[in-house]
Enzyme design. Sequence first.
Site, PDB file in Angstrom:
ATOM      1  N   ASP A 110       0.876  -1.164   0.000  1.00 28.79           N
ATOM      2  CA  ASP A 110       0.000   0.000   0.000  1.00 28.79           C
ATOM      3  C   ASP A 110       0.917   1.220   0.000  1.00 28.79           C
ATOM      4  O   ASP A 110       2.116   1.106   0.305  1.00 28.79           O
ATOM      5  CB  ASP A 110      -0.891  -0.037   1.248  1.00 28.79           C
ATOM      6  CG  ASP A 110      -1.624   1.263   1.468  1.00 28.79           C
ATOM      7  OD1 ASP A 110      -2.377   1.667   0.566  1.00 28.79           O
ATOM      8  OD2 ASP A 110      -1.416   1.881   2.529  1.00 28.79           O
ATOM      9  N   ASP A 154      -0.289   5.218   0.698  1.00 31.33           N
ATOM     10  CA  ASP A 154      -0.671   6.175   1.744  1.00 31.33           C
ATOM     11  C   ASP A 154      -0.784   5.465   3.088  1.00 31.33           C
ATOM     12  O   ASP A 154      -1.586   4.540   3.256  1.00 31.33           O
ATOM     13  CB  ASP A 154      -2.016   6.825   1.414  1.00 31.33           C
ATOM     14  CG  ASP A 154      -1.900   7.917   0.364  1.00 31.33           C
ATOM     15  OD1 ASP A 154      -0.862   8.597   0.332  1.00 31.33           O
ATOM     16  OD2 ASP A 154      -2.851   8.090  -0.424  1.00 31.33           O
TER      17      ASP A 154
END
Length: 227
Positions: A11, A13
Amino acid sequence: MPEALRLVVFDVDGTLVDSRAHIVEAMEDAFTGLGIAPPTRAAVLHGVGLSLPELMAQLVPDQPLHIQAALADGYKSASFARHVAGGDGAKAIFFPGIRDVLDQLRADDFTLMATATGMSRRGLDRIIEQHGLEGYFQSTQVADTHPSKPHPSMLFAALGDTGVVPRNAVMIGDTSYDMMMAKAAGTHAIGVTWGNHPPEYLADADVIVDTTDELMTALATWIEDLA
């Protein structure tokens, strides 16, 4: 037999970069621009990882769809404007130790890397350019072309791009959506606690880590278990 390729999917953010202040401020701009009271910081960060339509539906479920869509558009515009205002010196901020993690994994001939992020293609490309990450990721999956997490579409695409089987892949993320996505795709899941969801929300993770040193240890253990 030769060592099998493995895939580490990140991922972005809340896992690689600390974009919390930027996200909250751009969200406030979007809401105030339509004369709607902004959601709390906690509510915004809880939804980070979702695609924008799903996030807006979560933040303002009582608003009609056209208002939710307008808020999503307003957020994208506000986010871009803040990036432009920041100029060339406004880089996305890596969490401590993350660049070293990426460099170590890139140096491993049998490890491929990918992203599975709720951010846009434009946003991810900006981060890759800012930090000189061209060539680090063999697959870059973004929200523009996939259903929102926790749907496993992004992971399936990354697996398809790299030819790695789910057993030999791991998803690393900071939210429950990342962990649920990993389980739906049949991959290993490592939750990190320095992002947007507290540890209790990462219950679907196979391992939860608090630091990048612990992350590298968890990855080494996972690799050993694959042998």
